[in-house]
Design an enzyme around this catalytic site. Structure first.
Site, PDB file in Angstrom:
ATOM      1  N   TYR A 299      83.950 -75.470  20.107  1.00  0.00           N
ATOM      2  CA  TYR A 299      82.755 -75.046  20.822  1.00  0.00           C
ATOM      3  C   TYR A 299      82.162 -73.803  20.170  1.00  0.00           C
ATOM      4  O   TYR A 299      82.886 -72.874  19.820  1.00  0.00           O
ATOM      5  CB  TYR A 299      83.091 -74.740  22.281  1.00  0.00           C
ATOM      6  N   PHE A 366      71.957 -73.632  23.958  1.00  0.00           N
ATOM      7  CA  PHE A 366      72.435 -73.691  22.574  1.00  0.00           C
ATOM      8  C   PHE A 366      73.936 -73.891  22.664  1.00  0.00           C
ATOM      9  O   PHE A 366      74.655 -73.036  23.178  1.00  0.00           O
ATOM     10  CB  PHE A 366      72.131 -72.388  21.824  1.00  0.00           C
ATOM     11  N   GLU A 367      74.399 -75.012  22.165  1.00  0.00           N
ATOM     12  CA  GLU A 367      75.839 -75.203  22.023  1.00  0.00           C
ATOM     13  C   GLU A 367      76.093 -76.214  20.912  1.00  0.00           C
ATOM     14  O   GLU A 367      75.357 -77.192  20.760  1.00  0.00           O
ATOM     15  CB  GLU A 367      76.507 -75.640  23.335  1.00  0.00           C
ATOM     16  N   ILE A 368      77.096 -75.917  20.129  1.00  0.00           N
ATOM     17  CA  ILE A 368      77.562 -76.835  19.090  1.00  0.00           C
ATOM     18  C   ILE A 368      78.993 -77.182  19.469  1.00  0.00           C
ATOM     19  O   ILE A 368      79.845 -76.287  19.569  1.00  0.00           O
ATOM     20  CB  ILE A 368      77.498 -76.200  17.693  1.00  0.00           C
TER      21      ILE A 368
END
Length: 471
Positions: A299, A366-368
């Site tokens: 994450y 916003f998250e990867i």
């Protein structure tokens, strides 16, 4: 004077009797069958504070092998160095204040922002815990071996201009260099007009338009509509955003326990979530997906802040309830990011209202992330428990706090990554680092409104969970 002497005598007698019981009790047991009566006398004689003192002393020893003395052994396992007890039916967490923060909430906010701005003003490049993969030459882009990833957007037809702005900015700063595929999701069929306009923004990158199946999006049939209506009216009366917006509740539930089950996403491992009207202030010249892959991160985030406590009153208590059922304690990673979840210094009211949860979370616009983590047993079983309560609709549990608690509990802290080098804005919050390419933002700025500075959780995350600095 006589009263003082009498008081001292009583305390002396109490002390002598305490020593007699604690030291002589095992011996008396061996030679007398009336030891139970002696314990009863001691229990009756001492007041509550004295008996607590005796129990505190005997908790350091195990007398359980002696009949009649089992109750003197502590029944609660001790907290470990991370402030957690992991035992069947006894899972608990405690805030340890490792950052040694002191003072009033106002003092802590002031010091936290000072530390934040100092940190963000330090020149930074890319992360140093992996070999960063640069963009290929344009002529070689068609041969570039991508990570198994997609850029993901949940968006409506009428938001085409707003999501187009975000895509145009992301293309400039990152994806025109790497050409990762886009996946657009909608609970309604995308119109031809939407598709035509999107293809202009994506500049030749692969694109897939997905209509979400009703069973993954719609409100469960088990939801009591009258109860939902009543509870949402209460939140609405307290000015809680989106309280009565049914699509928002569906969206949160979808992003929490359904999106990774969309058939068209089954082929992907990583996703980068983007939202309408967001900005990117820095050039991203390395492959962030390959960085996640090489370091096995699960994450990544840019902004870290508090949530609206009234919207998640029972999220943490329900989580503890799940962890204390059956053998669910086994899902907790001993090296998780617990302290940040429990912090109660900066916004103590939030912690109190939310049942012991600070409400700190990674801002998920916003998250990867690694979808295989969310597809895993720990997260899925926890989500099913949360979903069974109906409180995505009876409260207003958001996707950000649930994702944040999930990765903090079920993954080790070194698998969560702060993309310190990526400049980003989702109004009214910013992440503006000092890099060679930063433009159009004020270094160290957190929000355009100073009264929102107390919402910044980043220094709590850094201080209390001792993250390794990879920059």
């Amino acid at each position: 004077m006589m009263k003082l002497i009498s008081l001292r005598r009583r305390k002396l007698v109490n002390l002598l009797l305490l020593l007699t019981v604690c030291v002589g009790l095992p011996t008396i047991f061996i030679y007398a069958q009336g030891h139970k009566h002696l314990i009863k006398i001691a229990e009756n004689y001492y007041n509550e504070d004295d008996w607590s003192s005796m129990k505190a002393l005997t908790d350091k020893f195990d007398f359980s092998y002696l009949p009649g003395l089992k109750h003197l052994k502590s029944s609660t396992p001790e907290l470990d160095q991370n402030g957690v007890v992991l035992a069947p039916g006894k899972v608990q967490f405690k805030f340890l204040n490792r950052g040694m923060r002191k003072g009033t909430p106002e003092d802590i906010v002031k010091q936290g922002m000072k530390d934040y701005q100092k940190l963000m003003s330090q020149k930074v490049g890319g992360p140093k815990d992996a070999t960063l993969v640069p963009a290929p030459a344009k002529d070689d882009l068609h041969n570039y071996k991508h990570a198994n990833a997609t850029i993901l957007a949940l968006v409506r037809n009428e938001e085409v201009s707003k999501i187009g702005q975000s895509i145009r900015r992301l293309q400039k700063q990152f994806n025109a260099k790497f050409n990762y595929p886009y996946t657009f999701l909608n609970d309604q069929p995308f119109t031809d007009k939407f598709k035509i306009r999107i293809l202009k923004y994506t500049e030749g990158a692969p694109v897939e338009f997905v209509h979400i199946k009703p069973e993954l999006w719609d409100k469960p049939s088990s939801i009591d509509h009258e109860r939902e209506k009543k509870e949402m009216q209460i939140l609405f009366d307290h000015d809680i955003a989106y309280a009565k917006k049914a699509s928002y509740h569906n969206m949160c539930r979808f992003y929490l326990g359904q999106f990774y089950n969309v058939p068209e996403l089954a082929k992907y491992k990583y996703y980068w979530r983007i939202e309408p009207q967001v900005k990117f202030f820095t050039s991203i010249d390395y492959d962030v997906f390959k960085y996640m892959e090489d370091t096995q991160k699960i994450y990544g985030f840019t902004i870290n802040l508090y949530d609206i406590e009234e919207s998640i009153k029972t999220l943490w208590p329900e989580t503890l309830r799940f962890l204390n059922e059956n053998d669910n304690y086994k899902y907790v990673n001993p090296n998780g990011t617990f302290q940040w979840l429990l912090e109660d210094l900066q916004n103590p009211k939030k912690n109190k209202v939310a049942g012991g949860y600070s409400t700190c979370h990674f801002w998920s616009n916003f998250e990867i992330g690694d979808m295989d983590f969310f597809r895993g047993e720990a997260y899925n079983n926890w989500f099913k428990h949360l979903d069974s309560t109906g409180k995505f609709y009876y409260e207003r549990w958001g996707d950000a706090p649930v994702h944040s608690i999930g990765v903090s509990l079920f993954a080790p802290k070194d698998k969560i990554h702060w993309f310190r080098d990526i400049g980003y804005e989702h109004d009214p919050y910013y992440s503006c680092p000092a890099t060679d390419t930063t433009q159009h933002c004020e270094i160290g700025k957190f929000s355009r409104w100073e009264h929102l500075y107390d919402q910044n959780c980043l220094m709590n995350w850094l201080d209390h969970d001792q993250q390794k600095n990879v920059y």
